[in-house]
Enzyme design. Structure first.
Site, short mmCIF file in Angstrom:
data_model
loop_
_atom_site.label_atom_id
_atom_site.label_comp_id
_atom_site.label_asym_id
_atom_site.label_seq_id
_atom_site.Cartn_x
_atom_site.Cartn_y
_atom_site.Cartn_z
N ASP A 136 -9.12 5.51 14.71
CA ASP A 136 -9.37 5.36 13.27
C ASP A 136 -9.91 3.97 12.97
OD1 ASP A 136 -9.52 6.32 10.68
OD2 ASP A 136 -7.48 5.71 10.16
N VAL A 167 3.67 0.69 2.78
CA VAL A 167 3.70 -0.58 3.49
C VAL A 167 4.13 -1.63 2.49
CG1 VAL A 167 2.39 -2.29 4.78
CG2 VAL A 167 1.86 0.13 5.06
N GLY A 215 0.82 -1.20 0.00
CA GLY A 215 0.00 0.00 0.00
C GLY A 215 0.85 1.25 0.00
#
Length: 390
Positions: free
Chosen positions: A186, A69, A62
């Site tokens: 989150d 990542v 990602g």
């Protein structure tokens, strides 16, 4: 181990050793397993083939505004891990803030040991200046966001028992964090990984404590962080942050899974913010046609209450309200009561992407990681990107 290929020039060599082709040597390219090498003619990411300490970077999972990542292999044992590496920043003030953020996530994860929370393997500095986190890699997993999209694309209904299972396991993981005065801030479908393990096809693993906040002795924040749909009103006001902030986000997810609808239908941040800060706004007002039992409506109203003091404050309270809602919904026994369509949770573009992913997967083309750029992960990831600031 010799069955490796250089991701830069394609020449063979022992996995983990430096390629001796001049350009590749200069770029720090190492041989990676041939099975993980990029397709011929495809320019790989500059990080692929590099080593960070004893971790060999083999693919990108990602990309976000502040970092990447990557799937990495710990040498020499070839253990898969997810390595989160922050981009180098020319702005020294920004670099300092991001370093603080990375260290905060590392501290949060270092204190947590729970089956439903992805484990921290290592925290370090690459070249003495670029921070990175190494997380366990969740094999055979998919995000809840992908699960919702895939079911919607297949027009497959979600069983309420499966929804309850997921939500309860989320509460167990968050309870462990809250017990150490850590608020995630989150929680969203992208940060909930469902892993297939023996006896459980949807074992919950909570990802990305990059926005985690230690709240002992302080409940204010200097910036608005989170994902708009799942953010609690107090996050917009930058005060009164606490465990109830996470329960609000789980409440939004519960609303979606149990009704197949969103409590806030707009995708515009200013509209969502106005609704969340409006004491007169009732997120359950649009559910009349579903004829839900009053205890289910009461659960949603409490979980999504504007005022933190009116909301669920503990995992035990949240689960009790959730159990009452489930029991009442199943007791109605109106045939399809226990099955929920998730198609309404995706807009037309997302639904098309999900159907395309299904088609590619069924024809052997592999799954498309359509949510990676937004901080989520596809199948088998172990960490998410540095938070998503609103």
């Amino acid at each position: 181990m010799s069955d490796g290929l250089c991701p830069g020039c394609g020449s063979p060599g022992p996995v983990g050793t430096l390629c001796r082709e001049r350009v590749c040597t200069r770029r720090g390219r190492h041989f990676i397993p041939a099975s993980m090498a990029p397709a011929p003619g495809r320019e790989p990411d500059p990080l692929i083939g590099k080593r960070i300490d004893d971790y060999l970077l083999v693919s990108v999972l990602g990309v976000g505004g502040f970092g990447k990542v990557l799937l990495a292999l710990q040498l020499p044992i070839m253990m898969k891990v997810a390595l989160k590496l922050m981009h180098e920043q020319a702005d020294t003030a920004l670099a300092a803030r991001l370093l603080d953020k990375f260290e905060a996530e590392a501290r949060a994860l270092a204190t947590l040991s729970h089956p439903h929370i992805v484990r921290l393997v290592k925290y370090g500095l690459h070249d003495g200046r670029t921070p990175y986190l190494v997380m366990e890699f969740v094999d055979d997993g998919r995000t809840l966001k992908h699960e919702i999209a895939d079911k919607a694309a297949r027009e497959e209904l979600l069983d309420l028992a499966d929804a309850r299972h997921i939500l309860v396991e989320v509460t167990h993981g968050l309870a462990a964090a809250h017990a150490r005065d850590i608020v995630h801030r989150d929680i969203k479908p992208e940060n909930i990984m469902l892993q297939r393990v023996a006896g459980d096809d949807s074992f919950v693993r909570i990802l990305d404590f990059g926005l985690a906040k230690f709240v002992a002795g302080r409940d204010e924040t200097s910036v608005t962080v989170g994902t708009p749909i799942y953010m609690a009103p107090e996050q917009l006001e930058r005060r009164s942050i606490g465990p109830w902030t996470d329960w609000y986000a789980v409440g939004v997810i519960a609303f979606e899974l149990l009704t197949g609808r969103r409590p806030f239908t707009s995708h515009e941040f200013h509209v969502i913010m106005a609704q969340k800060l409006d004491p007169e706004f009732d997120p359950v007002a649009g559910l009349d046609d579903l004829r839900l039992p009053e205890s289910a409506l009461a659960f949603f109203r409490t979980a999504l209450a504007r005022a933190p003091e009116a909301r669920y404050r503990t995992a035990e309270d949240f689960r009790a309200g959730l159990d009452q809602a489930f029991t009442a919904m199943l007791a109605e026994d109106r045939g399809a009561t226990s099955l929920v369509s998730l198609t309404g949770l995706l807009d037309s573009s997302a639904l098309r992407s999900a159907k395309l992913r299904q088609q590619r997967s069924s024809t052997g083309g592999g799954a498309l990681h359509t949510d990676l750029a937004h901080g989520g992960h596809g199948r088998g990831a172990g960490a998410t990107l540095p938070g998503s600031a609103a």
